[in-house]
Design a protein around this motif. Sequence first.
Motif, PDB file in Angstrom:
ATOM      1  N   ILE A 256    -115.875 -17.911 -42.412  1.00 43.92           N
ATOM      2  CA  ILE A 256    -114.564 -18.301 -42.939  1.00 43.92           C
ATOM      3  C   ILE A 256    -114.645 -19.651 -43.630  1.00 43.92           C
ATOM      4  CG2 ILE A 256    -112.200 -18.917 -42.284  1.00 43.92           C
ATOM      5  CD1 ILE A 256    -112.465 -16.803 -40.022  1.00 43.92           C
ATOM      6  N   ALA A 257    -115.335 -20.619 -43.005  1.00 44.83           N
ATOM      7  CA  ALA A 257    -115.452 -21.955 -43.584  1.00 44.83           C
ATOM      8  C   ALA A 257    -116.178 -21.928 -44.930  1.00 44.83           C
ATOM      9  CB  ALA A 257    -116.185 -22.885 -42.608  1.00 44.83           C
ATOM     10  N   GLU A 258    -117.144 -21.035 -45.059  1.00 45.65           N
ATOM     11  CA  GLU A 258    -117.940 -20.939 -46.282  1.00 45.65           C
ATOM     12  C   GLU A 258    -117.351 -19.955 -47.291  1.00 45.65           C
ATOM     13  OE1 GLU A 258    -121.799 -19.956 -44.828  1.00 45.65           O
ATOM     14  OE2 GLU A 258    -121.917 -21.746 -43.540  1.00 45.65           O
ATOM     15  N   ASP A 259    -116.176 -19.405 -46.966  1.00 48.09           N
ATOM     16  CA  ASP A 259    -115.508 -18.448 -47.852  1.00 48.09           C
ATOM     17  C   ASP A 259    -116.436 -17.292 -48.203  1.00 48.09           C
ATOM     18  OD1 ASP A 259    -113.311 -17.532 -49.217  1.00 48.09           O
ATOM     19  OD2 ASP A 259    -113.838 -18.537 -51.095  1.00 48.09           O
ATOM     20  N   ASP A 260    -117.193 -16.855 -47.187  1.00 44.54           N
ATOM     21  CA  ASP A 260    -118.210 -15.815 -47.380  1.00 44.54           C
ATOM     22  C   ASP A 260    -117.620 -14.458 -46.975  1.00 44.54           C
ATOM     23  OD1 ASP A 260    -120.417 -14.156 -47.411  1.00 44.54           O
ATOM     24  OD2 ASP A 260    -121.782 -15.676 -46.591  1.00 44.54           O
ATOM     25  N   ALA A 261    -117.000 -13.781 -47.927  1.00 44.14           N
ATOM     26  CA  ALA A 261    -116.331 -12.515 -47.635  1.00 44.14           C
ATOM     27  C   ALA A 261    -117.319 -11.451 -47.165  1.00 44.14           C
ATOM     28  CB  ALA A 261    -115.586 -12.021 -48.873  1.00 44.14           C
ATOM     29  N   ALA A 262    -118.502 -11.427 -47.745  1.00 44.00           N
ATOM     30  CA  ALA A 262    -119.491 -10.410 -47.368  1.00 44.00           C
ATOM     31  C   ALA A 262    -119.916 -10.575 -45.914  1.00 44.00           C
ATOM     32  CB  ALA A 262    -120.696 -10.492 -48.297  1.00 44.00           C
ATOM     33  N   ALA A 263    -120.200 -11.827 -45.527  1.00 48.31           N
ATOM     34  CA  ALA A 263    -120.627 -12.084 -44.145  1.00 48.31           C
ATOM     35  C   ALA A 263    -119.504 -11.777 -43.165  1.00 48.31           C
ATOM     36  CB  ALA A 263    -121.073 -13.537 -44.001  1.00 48.31           C
ATOM     37  N   LEU A 264    -118.281 -12.165 -43.521  1.00 44.46           N
ATOM     38  CA  LEU A 264    -117.146 -11.930 -42.636  1.00 44.46           C
ATOM     39  C   LEU A 264    -116.874 -10.436 -42.480  1.00 44.46           C
ATOM     40  CD1 LEU A 264    -114.889 -13.080 -40.919  1.00 44.46           C
ATOM     41  CD2 LEU A 264    -113.484 -13.285 -42.986  1.00 44.46           C
ATOM     42  N   THR A 265    -116.942  -9.719 -43.593  1.00 43.08           N
ATOM     43  CA  THR A 265    -116.727  -8.276 -43.532  1.00 43.08           C
ATOM     44  C   THR A 265    -117.774  -7.606 -42.651  1.00 43.08           C
ATOM     45  OG1 THR A 265    -115.742  -8.267 -45.742  1.00 43.08           O
ATOM     46  CG2 THR A 265    -116.573  -6.160 -44.916  1.00 43.08           C
ATOM     47  N   GLN A 266    -119.022  -8.062 -42.770  1.00 42.46           N
ATOM     48  CA  GLN A 266    -120.092  -7.490 -41.956  1.00 42.46           C
ATOM     49  C   GLN A 266    -119.871  -7.769 -40.474  1.00 42.46           C
ATOM     50  OE1 GLN A 266    -122.778  -5.504 -43.208  1.00 42.46           O
ATOM     51  NE2 GLN A 266    -122.705  -5.036 -41.013  1.00 42.46           N
ATOM     52  N   LEU A 267    -119.458  -9.002 -40.158  1.00 44.42           N
ATOM     53  CA  LEU A 267    -119.185  -9.344 -38.760  1.00 44.42           C
ATOM     54  C   LEU A 267    -118.081  -8.461 -38.187  1.00 44.42           C
ATOM     55  CD1 LEU A 267    -119.282 -13.247 -38.954  1.00 44.42           C
ATOM     56  CD2 LEU A 267    -120.854 -11.811 -37.641  1.00 44.42           C
TER      57      LEU A 267
END
Length: 281
Positions: A256-267
Amino acid sequence: MEQMRIGIVGLGLIGGSMAKAIKAYTGHTVIGYEIDGETLCRAQAEGTVDFAGNDQLLTTLDLLLIALYPGQTVEFVRTKADRMRPGCIVIDLCGVKGYVCNLLGPFCAERGIVLIGGHPMAGREFSGYGAAQAKLFQGASMLLVPTEAGSIQQAEAFKPFFLSLGFEKIVVTTAENHDRMIAFTSQLAHVVSNAYVKSPEAEKHDGYSAGSYKDLTRVARLNEEMWSELFLENRDNMLHELDCLMDRLMEYRAAIAEDDAAALTQLLEDGKKRKEEVDGR
């Protein structure tokens, strides 16, 4: 099972519910032990217990269920052991098993007292005799732990008794496995719920909250003295679960802090799949 004389020490939520279930669903006699005289009188008046317990009646019991805090359980057995007849079955109902079973197993074995660890996997967000219900254990699991003073066979022999009270599944396990699993399935959930509701936004939840909020905060309303004792007596397992949870939360925070949509979606997908796996669907 043949009709038994059953003593129940502590008529709070669990002990009171045990007494009510025994009276509602079996023909066993219940003797109640409770330091709160008002509670004991109420339990007698309501027919939850047949007699008020005393030291003399301890000598007549076939089964003694102890629904106290772990430290109180150890103290009660050590203090009253000389009053218990050899062959009496003692089942403690504490939420941790290593502490109680390791201390009382050898002690009871020396005195011919059969000790089995027990933990009914049922509860409510309210405590005390007033919250006790005969139906509390309907569909729940009952965990039984053999000890130095109580064999697997002796634990297995009590399956029919607990099934008669409404339990759906009886699991015989070790104290070590019990405490490791309970740290995850029960104790961690209480810590998370209790911490979550401390957000300043909780004061403003009315009108903004639904099932998710209610599910997550239900067990925040706990008995702080009892749960503190349970957490500390299962310290190593609790620390392990807390460390693992905080590591996982930091992964979500970083995404969330890094605005990483791909990583967040994967989590999130990983968590969803994990829930489906553990639920078997």
